[in-house]
Write a protein that holds these residues in place. Structure first.
Motif, PDB file in Angstrom:
ATOM      1  N   GLU A  82       3.736  -2.951 -11.394  1.00  0.00           N
ATOM      2  CA  GLU A  82       2.478  -2.788 -12.118  1.00  0.00           C
ATOM      3  C   GLU A  82       2.276  -1.330 -12.492  1.00  0.00           C
ATOM      4  N   LEU A  83       1.830  -1.093 -13.722  1.00  0.00           N
ATOM      5  CA  LEU A  83       1.444   0.235 -14.198  1.00  0.00           C
ATOM      6  C   LEU A  83      -0.072   0.243 -14.350  1.00  0.00           C
ATOM      7  N   ALA A  84      -0.709   1.335 -13.940  1.00  0.00           N
ATOM      8  CA  ALA A  84      -2.166   1.435 -14.073  1.00  0.00           C
ATOM      9  C   ALA A  84      -2.546   2.832 -14.534  1.00  0.00           C
ATOM     10  N   TYR A  85      -3.563   2.892 -15.396  1.00  0.00           N
ATOM     11  CA  TYR A  85      -4.129   4.165 -15.837  1.00  0.00           C
ATOM     12  C   TYR A  85      -5.641   4.061 -15.684  1.00  0.00           C
ATOM     13  N   VAL A  86      -6.229   5.061 -15.008  1.00  0.00           N
ATOM     14  CA  VAL A  86      -7.674   5.063 -14.765  1.00  0.00           C
ATOM     15  C   VAL A  86      -8.236   6.402 -15.218  1.00  0.00           C
ATOM     16  N   GLN A 135      -0.658   5.303 -12.036  1.00  0.00           N
ATOM     17  CA  GLN A 135      -0.065   4.750 -10.815  1.00  0.00           C
ATOM     18  C   GLN A 135       0.994   3.723 -11.166  1.00  0.00           C
ATOM     19  N   VAL A 136       2.087   3.731 -10.396  1.00  0.00           N
ATOM     20  CA  VAL A 136       3.167   2.757 -10.524  1.00  0.00           C
ATOM     21  C   VAL A 136       3.345   2.087  -9.165  1.00  0.00           C
ATOM     22  N   ASP A 137       3.256   0.773  -9.143  1.00  0.00           N
ATOM     23  CA  ASP A 137       3.479  -0.007  -7.925  1.00  0.00           C
ATOM     24  C   ASP A 137       4.682  -0.908  -8.139  1.00  0.00           C
ATOM     25  N   ALA A 138       5.507  -1.041  -7.103  1.00  0.00           N
ATOM     26  CA  ALA A 138       6.687  -1.908  -7.188  1.00  0.00           C
ATOM     27  C   ALA A 138       6.805  -2.738  -5.912  1.00  0.00           C
ATOM     28  N   PRO A 139       6.008  -3.813  -5.793  1.00  0.00           N
ATOM     29  CA  PRO A 139       6.112  -4.673  -4.612  1.00  0.00           C
ATOM     30  C   PRO A 139       7.225  -5.718  -4.759  1.00  0.00           C
ATOM     31  N   LEU A 140       7.921  -5.947  -3.672  1.00  0.00           N
ATOM     32  CA  LEU A 140       8.994  -6.922  -3.615  1.00  0.00           C
ATOM     33  C   LEU A 140       8.704  -7.827  -2.428  1.00  0.00           C
TER      34      LEU A 140
END
Length: 183
Positions: free
Chosen positions: A76-80, A94-99
């Motif tokens: 997921e990419l997020a910009y706030v 923010q960059v999230d990489a859940p597996l």
């Protein structure tokens, strides 16, 4: 299967604000169960008006069978952009990489990595924090023995998550969260 959703609300955080949210997504891209979701939120301070608002955009892609295995990758990419406080501007990318991997019918184990880059600006004081970096790794386990996922009447859900930040970043912390729900 494509979907569109939206919501409008008024509530009080520090002061009264209006919130508008919307999302578009597809849950079966390419006919293979891949998912794509775009979500956006705008919150506006009703009491102070002016330039006091929050804008947040998120993009998530889910691949349910990474490498043909029972591994689920959902980056997921997020910009706030948060300007709800007077003369304070916060920008975060923010960059999230859940597996995650399902271990049988009831248990899911997950690992993830997060990188967040934040800049804070105080306009009247002419102060800007340099780009602060948060790098974190996380692990989680969830056990769900409920009898029905949509309308549970018996069973329980237990989860435990651990997160450690500070891998060559500016912010250091440890976080542990847990939940127990009984039906």
């Amino acid at each position: 299967m494509a979907f569109v959703e939206g919501s409008v609300g008024v509530g009080r955080r520090d002061e009264f604000e209006a919130r508008l949210s919307g999302a578009w997504g597809h849950r079966n891209l390419f006919g293979r169960g891949h998912a794509l979701e775009v979500r956006s939120t705008l919150a506006y301070n009703l009491e102070k008006a002016g330039d006091n608002y929050l804008a947040e955009q998120r993009l998530r892609y889910t691949q349910p069978h990474l490498f043909g295995k029972r591994l689920r990758l959902s980056p997921e990419l997020a910009y706030v952009l948060d300007q709800r406080q007077e003369n304070v501007q916060l920008r975060r990318f923010q960059v999230d990489a859940p597996l995650s991997r399902k271990g049988g019918r009831f248990t899911t184990v997950g690992f993830g990595a997060t990188a967040a880059f934040t800049t804070t600006t105080l306009e009247k004081e002419q102060v800007t924090d340099d780009l602060l970096q948060t790098r974190a790794l996380s692990a989680s386990v969830t056990r769900n023995t409920s009898d029905d996922l949509l309308n549970p009447r018996r069973g329980e859900t237990r989860s435990l998550a651990l997160q450690r930040a500070g891998f060559d970043g500016d912010n250091y912390f440890n976080r542990a969260t847990g939940a127990y729900i009984r039906y």
